[in-house]
Motif scaffolding. Structure first.
Motif, PDB file in Angstrom:
ATOM      1  N   PRO A 289       7.185 -22.845  13.888  1.00  0.00           N
ATOM      2  CA  PRO A 289       7.419 -21.525  13.008  1.00  0.00           C
ATOM      3  C   PRO A 289       8.685 -21.363  12.707  1.00  0.00           C
ATOM      4  CG  PRO A 289       7.119 -21.249  15.422  1.00  0.00           C
ATOM      5  CD  PRO A 289       6.985 -22.691  15.422  1.00  0.00           C
ATOM      6  N   ALA A 324       2.494 -14.577   6.577  1.00  0.00           N
ATOM      7  CA  ALA A 324       3.059 -14.698   7.993  1.00  0.00           C
ATOM      8  C   ALA A 324       4.488 -15.158   8.176  1.00  0.00           C
ATOM      9  CB  ALA A 324       2.013 -15.733   8.637  1.00  0.00           C
ATOM     10  N   VAL A 325       4.805 -15.760   7.216  1.00  0.00           N
ATOM     11  CA  VAL A 325       6.243 -16.443   7.444  1.00  0.00           C
ATOM     12  C   VAL A 325       7.159 -15.318   6.940  1.00  0.00           C
ATOM     13  CG1 VAL A 325       8.129 -18.178   6.895  1.00  0.00           C
ATOM     14  CG2 VAL A 325       5.555 -18.780   7.266  1.00  0.00           C
ATOM     15  N   GLN A 352       2.545 -17.584  13.777  1.00  0.00           N
ATOM     16  CA  GLN A 352       2.380 -18.253  12.578  1.00  0.00           C
ATOM     17  C   GLN A 352       1.487 -19.465  12.554  1.00  0.00           C
ATOM     18  OE1 GLN A 352       6.110 -19.410  10.951  1.00  0.00           O
ATOM     19  NE2 GLN A 352       6.994 -17.435  11.194  1.00  0.00           N
TER      20      GLN A 352
END
Length: 392
Positions: A289, A324-325, A352
């Motif tokens: 992640p 998500a990031v 993530q």
């Protein structure tokens, strides 16, 4: 069959070699001749480059302008060679400043089919580039699944053929564990820091990341910092981390076995802080992640900021159609805010996982390799059937 192919930088050389292998795999009974420009991988695959690829491996507006006369000569040389060879197809790979100029000359003076491998980022900025390309490009091979509609709308055939990251090797858990043991990291939480592969990126992002780490290490003093440095900027990175906290471990990208070491580090890392770029896909492939950050000079920030047509530049976000990031770009590239995101990710790294897995699936993981898919698309565009059909 005769293919004239041009690549002008290492990433294109990698794509070109895989494409050449793809043609030979699909046409084992036919003689396939490759002519053009390429680097060591393509030469190893059987290309006799008409001039060194390094002659056109130039990045940046200033560098291009300063060497414009030499580049123009190489454009004309490549175009004349392609016209003289009368290939079945001209395949240009990325490097649009050079390749599309060659294609324009070839198309104006012949009926040779033209294919451009790697779609320009018209979905992000300067959408008018697609219409200009369509005047001399017949077909585009896209690395990202959402790109074909943009090219098709401009009148070109466009095939999504998969991203090369899906065929890159990924370290095993055993290799990751060995990496930790070798560097005395044991079970300590490990943060990968990737300030970029170009000198300008390291110069700009190094101080920012240093500030981020001061805040992160103040809250998490047990955090170990590992910095995989690209070969050309190892010295700069080593200088940049001198005043970073956490006694950073710098991995020399120019050392023997550097790629295997980098892969092991990516797999061993618990999370990463990285400058924006395709590194996000490498991290996703390893299941690491990440937090993404990037900044540029004031003028570039103003110009590009006004031209951007998307709300994220991180490929994992774009391909997975999520956000998500965490991303901190331009005026949002503030160390205190980036540090908060890194600390939050350290507490919940699993957030993530789905987006990264979905990204790799959508990029073609587990499917036919991109080089073969690209060759198959070119053959189909020529109206030819390969000698062997895909497995069903």
């Amino acid at each position: 069959m005769r293919v004239f192919v041009i690549a002008g930088e290492p990433s294109g050389d990698k794509l070109g070699a895989a494409l050449m292998a793809g043609f030979r795999s699909l046409m084992p009974e036919a003689e396939v001749e490759f002519i053009g420009v390429g680097g060591p991988r393509m030469e190893e695959a059987g290309l006799d480059s008409i001039f060194p690829m390094d002659d056109i491996s130039i990045m940046g507006l200033t560098e291009i302008l300063s060497q414009y006369p030499a580049l123009k000569r190489r454009v004309n040389e490549a175009a004349e060679a392609a016209i003289a060879a009368q290939p079945d197809v001209l395949v240009t790979i990325d490097l649009p400043e050079f390749c599309l100029r060659v294609a324009k000359i070839v198309k104006a003076r012949s009926s040779i089919r033209t294919v451009h491998y790697v779609a320009p980022t018209v979905w992000a900025w300067r959408p008018g580039r697609a219409a200009k390309m369509a005047k001399h490009i017949d077909q585009v091979l896209a690395l990202l699944p959402f790109e074909p509609p943009y090219m098709q709308a401009a009148g070109m055939r466009c095939d999504f053929v998969g991203h090369p990251v899906v065929t890159d090797p990924v370290a095993s858990e055993a290799e990751a564990a060995e990496f930790r043991n070798r560097h005395g990291l044991d079970s300590a939480p490990m943060l990968l820091v990737l300030p970029g592969s170009r000198r300008s990126e390291v110069a700009r992002m190094g101080p920012v990341f240093g500030e981020v780490l001061r805040a992160v290490c103040a809250k998490r003093p047990e955090m170990r910092i590992v910095v995989p440095a690209a070969g050309p900027v190892v010295g700069m990175v080593q200088a940049a981390v001198a005043d970073w906290p956490g006694a950073p471990l710098v991995l020399d990208g120019a050392a023997e076995g550097a790629q295997a070491e980098k892969r092991a580090a990516f797999r061993a890392g618990d999370l990463a802080l990285a400058a924006s770029g395709t590194v996000s896909l490498e991290l996703a492939a390893a299941g690491t992640p990440m937090v993404i950050a990037y900044d540029m000079n004031w003028l570039s920030r103003q110009i590009i900021g006004r031209m951007l047509r998307v709300d994220t530049v991180t490929l994992v976000n774009l391909v997975s159609d999520t956000r998500a990031v965490p991303e901190f770009v331009g005026k949002a590239c503030v160390p205190a805010e980036i540090a908060k995101a890194v600390l939050a990710l350290a507490e919940a790294p699993e957030a993530q996982a789905h987006a990264m897995a979905l990204t790799m699936e959508r990029l073609g993981q587990g499917q036919e390799p991109p080089g073969i898919r690209a060759a198959r698309a070119v053959l189909d565009g020529l109206g030819r059937s390969p000698d062997n059909s895909p497995e069903t």
